[in-house]
Design a protein around this motif. Structure first.
Motif, PDB file in Angstrom:
ATOM      1  N   LYS A 517       0.814  -1.210   0.000  1.00  0.00           N
ATOM      2  CA  LYS A 517       0.000   0.000   0.000  1.00  0.00           C
ATOM      3  C   LYS A 517       0.849   1.260   0.000  1.00  0.00           C
ATOM      4  CE  LYS A 517      -0.635   0.006   5.067  1.00  0.00           C
ATOM      5  NZ  LYS A 517       0.113  -1.224   5.321  1.00  0.00           N
ATOM      6  N   ALA A 518       2.101   1.159   0.484  1.00  0.00           N
ATOM      7  CA  ALA A 518       2.975   2.328   0.475  1.00  0.00           C
ATOM      8  C   ALA A 518       3.296   2.789  -0.936  1.00  0.00           C
ATOM      9  CB  ALA A 518       4.275   2.016   1.228  1.00  0.00           C
ATOM     10  N   PHE A 519       3.069   1.939  -1.941  1.00  0.00           N
ATOM     11  CA  PHE A 519       3.376   2.285  -3.323  1.00  0.00           C
ATOM     12  C   PHE A 519       2.122   2.653  -4.107  1.00  0.00           C
ATOM     13  CE2 PHE A 519       6.756  -0.316  -1.764  1.00  0.00           C
ATOM     14  CZ  PHE A 519       7.907   0.244  -2.296  1.00  0.00           C
ATOM     15  N   LEU A 520       0.992   2.751  -3.431  1.00  0.00           N
ATOM     16  CA  LEU A 520      -0.262   3.062  -4.104  1.00  0.00           C
ATOM     17  C   LEU A 520      -0.594   4.542  -3.947  1.00  0.00           C
ATOM     18  CD1 LEU A 520      -2.273  -0.076  -2.983  1.00  0.00           C
ATOM     19  CD2 LEU A 520      -1.005   0.263  -5.097  1.00  0.00           C
ATOM     20  N   SER A 521      -1.636   4.983  -4.638  1.00  0.00           N
ATOM     21  CA  SER A 521      -2.022   6.389  -4.588  1.00  0.00           C
ATOM     22  C   SER A 521      -2.545   6.753  -3.205  1.00  0.00           C
ATOM     23  CB  SER A 521      -3.096   6.666  -5.650  1.00  0.00           C
ATOM     24  OG  SER A 521      -4.256   5.903  -5.350  1.00  0.00           O
ATOM     25  N   HIS A 522      -2.771   8.047  -2.984  1.00  0.00           N
ATOM     26  CA  HIS A 522      -3.153   8.512  -1.656  1.00  0.00           C
ATOM     27  C   HIS A 522      -4.580   8.117  -1.296  1.00  0.00           C
ATOM     28  CE1 HIS A 522      -4.600  11.589  -4.475  1.00  0.00           C
ATOM     29  NE2 HIS A 522      -5.540  11.848  -3.581  1.00  0.00           N
ATOM     30  N   SER A 523      -5.383   7.681  -2.299  1.00  0.00           N
ATOM     31  CA  SER A 523      -6.748   7.262  -2.000  1.00  0.00           C
ATOM     32  C   SER A 523      -6.736   6.024  -1.132  1.00  0.00           C
ATOM     33  CB  SER A 523      -7.497   6.988  -3.310  1.00  0.00           C
ATOM     34  OG  SER A 523      -8.757   6.403  -3.039  1.00  0.00           O
ATOM     35  N   GLY A 524      -7.733   5.893  -0.247  1.00  0.00           N
ATOM     36  CA  GLY A 524      -7.772   4.754   0.657  1.00  0.00           C
ATOM     37  C   GLY A 524      -8.469   3.547   0.085  1.00  0.00           C
ATOM     38  N   ILE A 525      -8.985   3.621  -1.149  1.00  0.00           N
ATOM     39  CA  ILE A 525      -9.696   2.506  -1.769  1.00  0.00           C
ATOM     40  C   ILE A 525      -8.944   2.123  -3.046  1.00  0.00           C
ATOM     41  CG2 ILE A 525     -11.875   1.709  -2.745  1.00  0.00           C
ATOM     42  CD1 ILE A 525     -13.274   3.885  -1.121  1.00  0.00           C
ATOM     43  N   PHE A 526      -8.545   0.855  -3.139  1.00  0.00           N
ATOM     44  CA  PHE A 526      -7.791   0.363  -4.283  1.00  0.00           C
ATOM     45  C   PHE A 526      -8.566  -0.782  -4.934  1.00  0.00           C
ATOM     46  CE2 PHE A 526      -4.744   1.278  -0.772  1.00  0.00           C
ATOM     47  CZ  PHE A 526      -4.381   2.543  -1.208  1.00  0.00           C
ATOM     48  N   TYR A 527      -8.341  -0.929  -6.234  1.00  0.00           N
ATOM     49  CA  TYR A 527      -8.933  -2.032  -6.991  1.00  0.00           C
ATOM     50  C   TYR A 527      -7.791  -2.901  -7.526  1.00  0.00           C
ATOM     51  CZ  TYR A 527     -13.328   0.488  -6.682  1.00  0.00           C
ATOM     52  OH  TYR A 527     -14.447   1.118  -6.208  1.00  0.00           O
ATOM     53  N   ALA A 528      -7.775  -4.151  -7.081  1.00  0.00           N
ATOM     54  CA  ALA A 528      -6.639  -5.022  -7.402  1.00  0.00           C
ATOM     55  C   ALA A 528      -6.522  -5.297  -8.888  1.00  0.00           C
ATOM     56  CB  ALA A 528      -6.765  -6.357  -6.644  1.00  0.00           C
ATOM     57  N   ASN A 529      -7.648  -5.307  -9.617  1.00  0.00           N
ATOM     58  CA  ASN A 529      -7.571  -5.627 -11.043  1.00  0.00           C
ATOM     59  C   ASN A 529      -6.919  -4.515 -11.848  1.00  0.00           C
ATOM     60  OD1 ASN A 529      -9.573  -3.764 -10.773  1.00  0.00           O
ATOM     61  ND2 ASN A 529     -11.147  -4.941 -11.849  1.00  0.00           N
ATOM     62  N   GLU A 530      -6.683  -3.346 -11.236  1.00  0.00           N
ATOM     63  CA  GLU A 530      -5.982  -2.277 -11.924  1.00  0.00           C
ATOM     64  C   GLU A 530      -4.481  -2.476 -11.901  1.00  0.00           C
ATOM     65  OE1 GLU A 530      -7.061   1.395 -10.189  1.00  0.00           O
ATOM     66  OE2 GLU A 530      -9.175   1.274 -10.713  1.00  0.00           O
ATOM     67  N   TRP A 531      -4.004  -3.443 -11.117  1.00  0.00           N
ATOM     68  CA  TRP A 531      -2.556  -3.578 -10.893  1.00  0.00           C
ATOM     69  C   TRP A 531      -2.024  -4.840 -11.558  1.00  0.00           C
ATOM     70  CZ3 TRP A 531      -0.524   0.678  -8.951  1.00  0.00           C
ATOM     71  CH2 TRP A 531      -1.399   1.553  -8.306  1.00  0.00           C
ATOM     72  N   ASN A 532      -2.421  -5.038 -12.818  1.00  0.00           N
ATOM     73  CA  ASN A 532      -1.875  -6.160 -13.582  1.00  0.00           C
ATOM     74  C   ASN A 532      -0.414  -5.880 -13.890  1.00  0.00           C
ATOM     75  OD1 ASN A 532      -4.355  -7.482 -13.690  1.00  0.00           O
ATOM     76  ND2 ASN A 532      -4.992  -6.244 -15.440  1.00  0.00           N
ATOM     77  N   GLU A 533       0.408  -6.823 -13.594  1.00  0.00           N
ATOM     78  CA  GLU A 533       1.844  -6.612 -13.711  1.00  0.00           C
ATOM     79  C   GLU A 533       2.309  -6.816 -15.152  1.00  0.00           C
ATOM     80  OE1 GLU A 533       2.829  -8.233  -9.226  1.00  0.00           O
ATOM     81  OE2 GLU A 533       3.737  -9.166 -10.975  1.00  0.00           O
TER      82      GLU A 533
END
Length: 753
Positions: A517-533
């Protein structure tokens, strides 16, 4: 009572015996089978190895024998008397032929191996023998064989060798015998042959010579000539000549041939040089006898293991009966006082106990539901979705729809509140469960310290805009309520939508994103399908080098710009793999620390105070960027403090000033030493001791730093830049740049562009 106990013992015995067969006897059979297979291969390999050794010995003797015979043919070709006789046979007298005959006799008389030698003179069609003298071919007793050789053609009989029936004249009568005949054209040194040399050996003496045995006891070696005719004696039940015909020159083969008492292991080899075939025969009894012995041994082991298993199965059945009986008495006397069962019926007692246990379990449905949810998150479940939904319905959560959204919630407590972490865990879990159930049918589980995961039932296989709105509204409600009651920050990750048996996939996606989470945007809600490697990630080596140089020079503004650009390119606006991003920062900071240590700085206090590798304390990427910037400021503060404590001598200060002022010129260490008034050797020692590197290395690095600035800030060509920083040609600039920077100047400029 005795009857029921006997039945019980028999049932237990059967179960233990079946268990023994599966776990012990079957693996034992497999092991013994593999052992016998390996043993059989070892026996065969030993037989083949011994056969090859014997045939190698005989083959070497054959080669020596043929070399000696070829030496005689060569000797005849080089002898002047023989060559003269073959060239001009019509001019030679009887005495001349006598001299040649005695010469041949002298060559062969010393060895009983030779039976007869004669030369067919092609010009006059005469035959000169070592025993009888000169013959006309038509009157010669072995004329039939010579005519046979002539029909073969010179290309064939030039090196003919074989075993044949020989009709030898003794002056009174003709004697038949088996001989080994070598046919060679002479002279061998000329293209056109003038004669043919025939050398006959006694076959029995020949076999003794190559095998060192009598012809009647040749042992296990069978010798076959190039015409596939037996040189040694026949073998009962074996067509050795047929075996030789099937072999190709240079081929070696091992087979089992024959039948009954005449069955053999045969190793056959045909020479690619001389065409002779050797067969090594090993009676099959040598193999079958050893295999019979090992089979008897294996059978004994198998019987012992089987007997032991039957005995142990019966022993365990007898031993286990007592504890089972005591369990039955305990259940009837204490737990199952109202149970009416046939006296001594152990299975009925245990069955009733299980039903009571199930009733007890129903009172613990929340705990079971929590465990089921946790199992679904961590493992693929073998049951179908309908069965799993029925289980949830039995435990008070009737899921109506076939799909489920996975959401992982993580909270960060203040350090002062961590003593009450367990109590906060339950409060936050209950709060999240209550608010999620206002919009969805939910079931969840506590995963760890202030971390939970929930299943939210939905009718669609993908997230719709309305569903996303409801999810984000629930998350905002949870954050608001949590802040009202507790000082805690919350993070939410939506893992996606899956059928019930595949929710572990969505959970794994969400868990992996939440771990970074330290590498994600400042928003507190994340969607895992956006982080396809993506498939590739290139480590920013150029940033690493520039950042280290900036820290060493103390340029705080440039360091801040580099970090901002690094985060903008790799973290804020990218979709690089999150583990790769974490590794990138760890490697970047580790390289800085190791480089400082190599430069002679004591980094112990710096690491202890700054905590450079504690990246996960940040809640999002903006906090992480601020964290990294603060650590780099601490590093520069430390370097400035260390530099202030160091005392640089006047000589070195003058040398540094001279280098930084004259770097554009072609200067040497002698020029620097002369400018400050000391010797070159003394300057090198002082400079190395105080700066940490030789003067010329410092000069090269200073030139390259200026060159990098010109590569980034100007549009000059490489030739212009190399001249501007003191290099005579561009090739020298490129070579030093690649050595120190790991890339070429052109590639460096492209990376910055």
């Amino acid at each position: 009572m005795r009857l029921s106990r006997g039945i019980f013992r028999k049932n237990v015995f059967r179960k233990h015996l079946a268990l023994f067969l599966i776990t012990i006897l079957v693996p034992t059979c497999l092991f013994l089978g593999v052992y016998m297979y390996g043993y059989a291969n070892n026996v065969k390999e030993s037989i083949v190895s011994a056969s090859n050794n014997d045939m190698d010995r005989v083959s070497r003797n054959l080669d020596i024998f043929f070399e000696n015979t070829d030496r005689i043919a060569l000797q005849a070709s080089l002898n002047p008397s023989i060559v003269e006789m073959l060239n001009r046979p019509f001019e030679k007298s009887a005495y001349d032929f006598f001299v040649v005959k005695e010469l041949l006799r002298g060559w062969t008389s010393y060895n009983s191996l030779f039976q007869s030698v004669y030369i067919h003179i092609l010009q006059n069609n005469k035959v000169l023998t070592t025993n009888e003298g000169l013959y006309s071919l038509n009157d010669f007793y072995d004329a039939a064989f010579i005519h046979e050789m002539d029909r073969l053609g010179r290309s064939r009989y030039a090196v003919w060798t074989g075993v044949r029936r020989f009709h030898e004249s003794t002056g009174v009568n003709t004697v038949d015998s088996d001989v080994l005949t070598f046919v060679r054209i002479v002279p061998v040194t000329e293209q056109t042959p003038l004669g043919v040399l025939y050398i006959n050996f006694n076959k029995d003496v020949f076999l003794q010579t190559i095998e060192h045995l009598s012809p009647d006891s040749l042992g296990n070696i069978v010798v076959i000539d190039p015409q596939n005719r037996l040189a040694s004696g026949p073998v009962d039940g074996l067509d050795a000549e047929a075996v030789a015909r099937e072999l190709q020159p240079g081929q070696t083969r091992t087979d089992v041939l024959g039948h009954g008492p005449n069955k053999y292991f045969i190793t056959a080899s045909k020479s690619a040089v001389n065409g002779w075939t050797l067969l090594n025969l090993t009676p099959y009894e040598a193999y079958s006898g050893q295999m019979s012995h090992i089979l008897l041994k294996v059978s004994g082991i198998f019987a012992a293991v089987l007997a032991l298993g039957i005995g142990l199965a019966y022993l365990f059945a007898s031993i286990l009966y007592g504890p089972w009986r005591r369990v039955e008495e305990r259940l009837q006397g204490y737990v199952l006082k109202t149970f009416e069962a046939s006296k001594g019926d152990v299975y009925a007692v245990v069955d009733h106990a299980i039903h009571n246990l199930i009733d007890t379990i129903r009172h613990n449905e929340p705990v079971l539901r929590d465990h089921l949810v946790r199992d679904l998150f961590h493992y693929p479940h073998p049951q179908d979705d309908r069965t799993l939904r029925d289980r949830f319905a039995e435990w008070g959560v009737p899921f109506e729809h076939p799909y489920f959204i996975v959401i992982v919630i993580s909270g960060e407590l203040r350090i002062a509140d961590r003593e009450n972490e367990s109590r906060y865990n339950l409060v936050l879990y209950s709060l999240a469960e209550e608010l999620l159930n206002t919009r969805f049918q939910a079931a969840g589980s506590v995963l760890g310290k202030v971390q939970f995961a929930f299943l939210l039932n939905t009718e669609r296989s993908e997230l719709q805009e309305e569903t996303i709105h409801d999810l984000e509204a629930c998350c905002q409600d949870i954050v608001t309520k949590a802040r009202e009651h507790l000082d805690v920050s919350m993070h939410f990750c939506i893992g996606g939508v899956r059928p019930l048996h595949r929710v572990h996939e969505a959970y794994e996606q969400a868990r992996r994103v939440m771990a970074y989470k330290a590498f994600l945007s400042h928003s507190g809600i994340f969607y895992a399908n956006e982080w396809n490697e993506p498939q590739q990630f290139e480590y920013p080596a150029s940033y690493q080098k520039l950042l280290l140089n900036t820290l060493m020079t103390g340029n705080r503004e440039q360091a801040e710009e580099l970090i901002s650009d690094l985060f903008h390119r790799y973290i804020h606006n990218s979709r690089y793999p999150l583990p790769k991003l974490q590794q990138m920062l760890v490697m970047l900071m580790s390289h800085i620390m190791s480089s400082l240590a190599q430069e002679g700085y004591d980094i112990g206090p710096l690491v202890d105070e700054a905590g450079l590798l504690n990246l996960q304390t940040s809640g999002n990427s903006l906090e992480l960027q601020a964290f990294i910037s603060n650590q780099l400021k601490s590093v520069m503060d430390y370097l400035e403090a260390v530099r202030e404590q160091r005392q640089i001598s006047p000589y070195i200060r003058q040398a540094l000033t001279y280098i930084e002022g004259k770097y554009k010129e072609n200067i040497s260490i002698s020029d620097i030493a002369a400018a400050i008034g000391i010797s070159s050797g003394h300057l090198s020692r002082l400079f190395k001791a105080e700066v940490g590197k030789p003067p010329l290395e410092y000069l090269t690095e200073y030139r390259l730093e200026q060159g990098k600035q010109l590569l980034v800030d100007s549009a000059q060509s490489l030739n212009q830049i190399s001249e501007a920083i003191g290099y005579n040609d561009v090739h020298t600039f490129i070579r030093f740049f690649k050595k120190y920077e790991g890339t070429t100047p052109g590639e460096y400029r492209k990376q910055w562009m």
